[in-house]
Design a protein around this motif. Structure first.
Motif, short mmCIF file in Angstrom:
data_model
loop_
_atom_site.label_atom_id
_atom_site.label_comp_id
_atom_site.label_asym_id
_atom_site.label_seq_id
_atom_site.Cartn_x
_atom_site.Cartn_y
_atom_site.Cartn_z
N LYS A 171 8.71 7.84 1.40
CA LYS A 171 9.34 6.96 0.40
C LYS A 171 9.19 5.50 0.78
O LYS A 171 8.89 4.65 -0.07
CB LYS A 171 10.78 7.43 0.18
CG LYS A 171 11.86 6.46 0.33
CD LYS A 171 13.20 7.09 0.05
CE LYS A 171 14.02 7.15 1.32
NZ LYS A 171 14.11 8.41 1.94
N ILE A 172 9.34 5.18 2.07
CA ILE A 172 9.20 3.80 2.54
C ILE A 172 7.75 3.33 2.36
O ILE A 172 7.50 2.21 1.89
CB ILE A 172 9.63 3.67 4.02
CG1 ILE A 172 11.10 4.08 4.18
CG2 ILE A 172 9.38 2.26 4.55
CD1 ILE A 172 12.10 3.26 3.38
N ASP A 173 6.80 4.19 2.70
CA ASP A 173 5.38 3.85 2.53
C ASP A 173 5.05 3.56 1.07
O ASP A 173 4.34 2.59 0.76
CB ASP A 173 4.48 4.99 3.03
CG ASP A 173 4.56 5.20 4.53
OD1 ASP A 173 5.04 4.30 5.25
OD2 ASP A 173 4.16 6.30 4.98
N ILE A 174 5.58 4.37 0.16
CA ILE A 174 5.30 4.18 -1.26
C ILE A 174 5.93 2.87 -1.75
O ILE A 174 5.28 2.09 -2.45
CB ILE A 174 5.82 5.37 -2.09
CG1 ILE A 174 5.05 6.65 -1.74
CG2 ILE A 174 5.70 5.07 -3.59
CD1 ILE A 174 5.66 7.91 -2.33
N ILE A 175 7.18 2.61 -1.38
CA ILE A 175 7.86 1.39 -1.83
C ILE A 175 7.13 0.15 -1.32
O ILE A 175 7.05 -0.86 -2.03
CB ILE A 175 9.34 1.41 -1.39
CG1 ILE A 175 10.12 2.47 -2.16
CG2 ILE A 175 9.98 0.03 -1.59
CD1 ILE A 175 11.53 2.72 -1.65
N ARG A 176 6.61 0.20 -0.12
CA ARG A 176 5.87 -0.95 0.42
C ARG A 176 4.62 -1.24 -0.42
O ARG A 176 4.20 -2.39 -0.54
CB ARG A 176 5.48 -0.72 1.87
CG ARG A 176 6.68 -0.77 2.81
CD ARG A 176 6.28 -0.91 4.26
NE ARG A 176 7.37 -0.71 5.17
CZ ARG A 176 8.35 -1.57 5.43
NH1 ARG A 176 8.36 -2.74 4.80
NH2 ARG A 176 9.30 -1.29 6.30
N LYS A 177 4.04 -0.22 -1.06
CA LYS A 177 2.87 -0.41 -1.91
C LYS A 177 3.24 -0.75 -3.35
O LYS A 177 2.51 -1.45 -4.04
CB LYS A 177 2.00 0.86 -1.91
CG LYS A 177 1.32 1.14 -0.59
CD LYS A 177 0.36 2.32 -0.69
CE LYS A 177 1.13 3.62 -0.65
NZ LYS A 177 0.29 4.83 -0.60
N ASN A 178 4.38 -0.20 -3.82
CA ASN A 178 4.79 -0.39 -5.22
C ASN A 178 6.31 -0.35 -5.27
O ASN A 178 6.91 0.72 -5.16
CB ASN A 178 4.18 0.72 -6.09
CG ASN A 178 4.58 0.60 -7.54
OD1 ASN A 178 5.34 -0.28 -7.94
ND2 ASN A 178 4.06 1.50 -8.36
N ASN A 179 6.93 -1.49 -5.47
CA ASN A 179 8.39 -1.55 -5.43
C ASN A 179 9.06 -1.29 -6.78
O ASN A 179 10.27 -1.43 -6.91
CB ASN A 179 8.86 -2.88 -4.83
CG ASN A 179 8.73 -4.05 -5.79
OD1 ASN A 179 7.93 -4.02 -6.71
ND2 ASN A 179 9.51 -5.07 -5.55
N GLN A 180 8.30 -0.88 -7.78
CA GLN A 180 8.86 -0.54 -9.09
C GLN A 180 9.37 0.90 -9.05
O GLN A 180 8.63 1.79 -8.63
CB GLN A 180 7.81 -0.69 -10.19
CG GLN A 180 7.21 -2.07 -10.29
CD GLN A 180 8.22 -3.09 -10.79
OE1 GLN A 180 8.94 -2.84 -11.74
NE2 GLN A 180 8.29 -4.23 -10.13
N VAL A 181 10.61 1.12 -9.49
CA VAL A 181 11.18 2.46 -9.46
C VAL A 181 11.88 2.78 -10.76
O VAL A 181 12.24 1.90 -11.54
CB VAL A 181 12.18 2.63 -8.28
CG1 VAL A 181 11.51 2.41 -6.95
CG2 VAL A 181 13.39 1.72 -8.45
N CYS A 182 12.08 4.06 -10.95
CA CYS A 182 12.95 4.58 -12.00
C CYS A 182 14.00 5.41 -11.27
O CYS A 182 13.72 5.99 -10.23
CB CYS A 182 12.14 5.46 -12.96
SG CYS A 182 13.10 6.21 -14.29
#
Length: 152
Positions: free
Chosen positions: A58-69
């Motif tokens: 989850k941290i790796d993904i957020i570092r690449k794309n901080n847009q969430v639902c």
């Protein structure tokens, strides 16, 4: 929202749902694929907070794309019908969108953890050792859009 008759427009009611919900599901996008993870959370001043280990998918993904639902729901109940197509579900839910930010300083972590602990423990004033805080990161989602929906 397609079913405007089910829409919850009152922000106080939406806030009450978020306060009552125990689990929030955070949806991320990783290389074109969705990734969803359930988290304990708390909301304060249009920010959603949860804690995490400093490393992981989850941290790796957020570092690449901080847009969430995100999604949370309460009061789910199956409604039985005479025929299969008359079955349904009673629910109250919230869906929102936002940007994530990391809180990495220990002062900020303490404040966010007190908000989270206040939700689940019903009180604040906990102490957090620096060595414990060094192992975690706080994820702050600034809520940009939010809506509520209910059925039943």
């Amino acid at each position: 929202m397609r079913r405007v008759d089910k829409e919850i427009k009152d922000r106080k009611q939406i806030d009450a749902i978020m306060k009552k919900a125990n689990c929030c599901r955070i949806a991320l996008v990783d290389g074109g694929y969705p990734y969803i993870v359930p988290v304990n959370f708390a909301v304060n001043n249009n920010h959603l907070y949860f804690h995490s280990a400093k490393e992981g998918k989850k941290i790796d993904i957020i570092r690449k794309n901080n847009q969430v639902c995100f999604e949370m729901d309460i009061e789910g109940e199956i409604v039985k019908g005479q025929k299969a197509c008359f079955w349904g579900m009673k629910y109250v839910s919230v869906i929102g969108f936002g940007q994530t930010f990391f809180i990495e300083d220990n002062t900020g972590k303490r404040k966010a953890l007190d908000i989270i602990m206040g939700k689940y423990a019903g009180r604040s004033g906990f102490s957090y050792a620096d060595d414990e805080l060094d192992k975690i990161i706080i994820i702050d989602i600034k809520i940009e859009q939010i809506s509520g929906k209910q059925s039943g």
